[in-house]
Design an enzyme around this catalytic site. Sequence first.
Site, PDB file in Angstrom:
ATOM      1  N   GLU A 228       0.736  -0.950   0.142  1.00 45.60           N
ATOM      2  CA  GLU A 228       0.360   0.070   0.243  1.00 45.60           C
ATOM      3  C   GLU A 228       0.842   1.538   0.280  1.00 45.60           C
ATOM      4  OE1 GLU A 228      -2.794  -2.484   2.803  1.00 45.60           O
ATOM      5  OE2 GLU A 228      -0.297  -2.058   2.386  1.00 45.60           O
TER       6      GLU A 228
ATOM      7  N   ASP B 267      -2.115  -4.796   3.466  1.00 45.71           N
ATOM      8  CA  ASP B 267      -2.178  -5.267   4.670  1.00 45.71           C
ATOM      9  C   ASP B 267      -2.918  -6.845   5.226  1.00 45.71           C
ATOM     10  OD1 ASP B 267      -0.894  -3.565   5.923  1.00 45.71           O
ATOM     11  OD2 ASP B 267      -2.522  -1.995   5.954  1.00 45.71           O
TER      12      ASP B 267
ATOM     13  N   TYR C 201       1.566  -5.521  13.609  1.00 43.57           N
ATOM     14  CA  TYR C 201       0.717  -4.931  12.396  1.00 43.57           C
ATOM     15  C   TYR C 201      -0.626  -4.623  13.872  1.00 43.57           C
ATOM     16  CZ  TYR C 201      -3.065  -3.860   9.366  1.00 43.57           C
ATOM     17  OH  TYR C 201      -3.949  -3.586   8.343  1.00 43.57           O
TER      18      TYR C 201
END
Length: 689
Positions: free
Chosen positions: A9, A82, A298
């Site tokens: 991303e 992700d 994360y």
Amino acid sequence: MADNLVIVESPAKAKTIEKYLGKKYKVIASMGHVRDLPRSQMGVDVEDNYEPKYITIRGKGPVVKDLKKYAKKAKNVFLASDPDREGEAIAWHLSKILELDDSKENRVVFNEITKDAVKESFKHPRGIEMDLVDAQQARRILDRLVGYNISPVLWKKVKKGLSAGRVQSVALRLVIDRENEIRNFKPEEYWSIEGEFRYKKSKFTAKFLHYKNKPFKLKTKKDVEKVTAELDGDKFEITNVNKKEKTRNPANPFTTSTLQQEAARKLNFKARKTMMLAQQLYEGIDLKRQGTVGLITYMRTDSTRISQTAKDEAKQYIEDKYGKDYLSNRTAKGKQGDQDAHEAIRPTSTLRTPYEMKAYLTRDQHRLYKLIWERFVASQMAPAILDTVALDVTQNNIKFRANGQTIKFKGFMTLYVEAKDDKDNEKENKLPNLSKGDEVTATQIEPAQHFTQPPPRYTEARLVKTLEELKIGRPSTYAPTIDTIQKRNYVKLESKRFVPTELGEIVYEQVKDYFPEIIDVEFTVNMETLLDKIAEGDIGWRKVIDNFYGSFKLDVERAEEEMEKVEIKDEPAGEDCEVCGSPMVIKMGRYGKFMACSNFPDCRNTKAIVKTIGVTCPKCKDGDVVERKSKKNRLFYGCSNYPECDFISWDKPVGRDCPKCNHYLMEHKKGRSSQVICSNCDYKEEVQK
């Protein structure tokens, strides 16, 4: 050109990963989503089984062009967005735009951006999980159907530019319901009696507990007099000593919600800022000779699970630093219903201590990393052991109780203690070593009148916690939801607590009357459960949307026909326009209230509303001190005669001069406490209440 193309991303993530993978891999960024529903139309065909119409996001044309160019030249294309539903959807959209082979296993996921984790993930690529994509699609389409149908009704009936969303409407309801509780609250009188007692050279305090060996509520002053009338002299007896050993366990490692809450309490960070900094720590920090490394796992997760490798490393660090006594012997349990099998938010290596990382991080990055690191390491440490004691102090069957607590073994508290939203102000009451039958002397018996307090307004931390407890939204939605209701001017922050605006209450009333499901907590929670079932493959996304849209469409039609137009009247400002002489009025704008000329559009004079604090400017002695807001929305104080007078202060002038040097005094806030100070000398005093 490298044989393998990897798409992520963000440029920061791309830069970090490319260093790990080597020359055979080219890593580029999609800059987030590349496709979405169009802004100019609903983009969902309700007649064709809710088929979404996706288009390339405006401004993403050059990005898509580059992606196609590199994909055409590469032998293999890997999608490494992700590891959550949003990331899965990005991968699917990229796959469609680039016309990749659906049968190929080209999806790569990792929970932390470290060399080992990234390289390992490329050994195990998988296909795109369409159940996760469908759950994200369902959420997006539901939100579009709600927003695109309700918003035009609000524009027509209330005011242009308004919106109502599925999750934001429930968040607004929570704030308004709490405000109504406060408005309707009726304080009730009650009393307390506190005694100060002396034993040899030690003093301690105890609170009234029993009258004639029974609990007795002190509702009025007469109740107090009834108790004190029974007291005879200052001699009391210790009638019971109850000593206990209590353990206090450390808090679990952070989830998204608890990280946002704790960062708000300890660091004064807004949820959006916390997530921005966490993203930077996750995507990679340049550690010079060590290269670029992701420092945390994360950051969008509701799991408290920790990998065995991370536990082992933490335990070794704790043993080396503090000794074996500080190692935890608990088996921590992850939360039930953890979504997407993530880990908790933790440092990618315990050995990268906050002290060692400080040189590579900005101040705020370091503060957040230190919080995450300490919380995780503390979660792997031994419980604290506390010695508690309760003393009963009695005379004539009137009992007072003193509670004391001392730390026997600090355990995890050596490193980290969880903050509380509302700290009590009681000071530690260290008790002397007393035994049953000992005599103590009362030096003071002090009754005090109190009144019950209304429930407190929501802080950002408390609102996030409530949304999580009610299971409204997901880890990724808490910050944007709170941000949206502020940007729409539906709520505002006063003393770091949310207050609904007049506009927010008007919108809420209209939505409540015509779209009751949208603001219904139980309905929203049930919808989240259905979205989870879509992600698990237990139900189809189109069926979920169809079940919702049937009744919702009827609500929209009824609102269009029956909702009365609300006129938000301009409030007189009580002064005339200095340009044309017409009366000034108070209007509601996107960023709150402001003053404007009632002769608009012939006269376009506007000015900000300033709030005076009732103190004359200490510099020019002519203007009034007024409250102002900085660009970062921080409150400061200035002179109403600005720019002629340039007085400015973060601290609030109190309208009195220093008795030592005659300089003006100011109220200085530090944390939750305040003190009156002189900025010219060392004079200080307590705030007068």
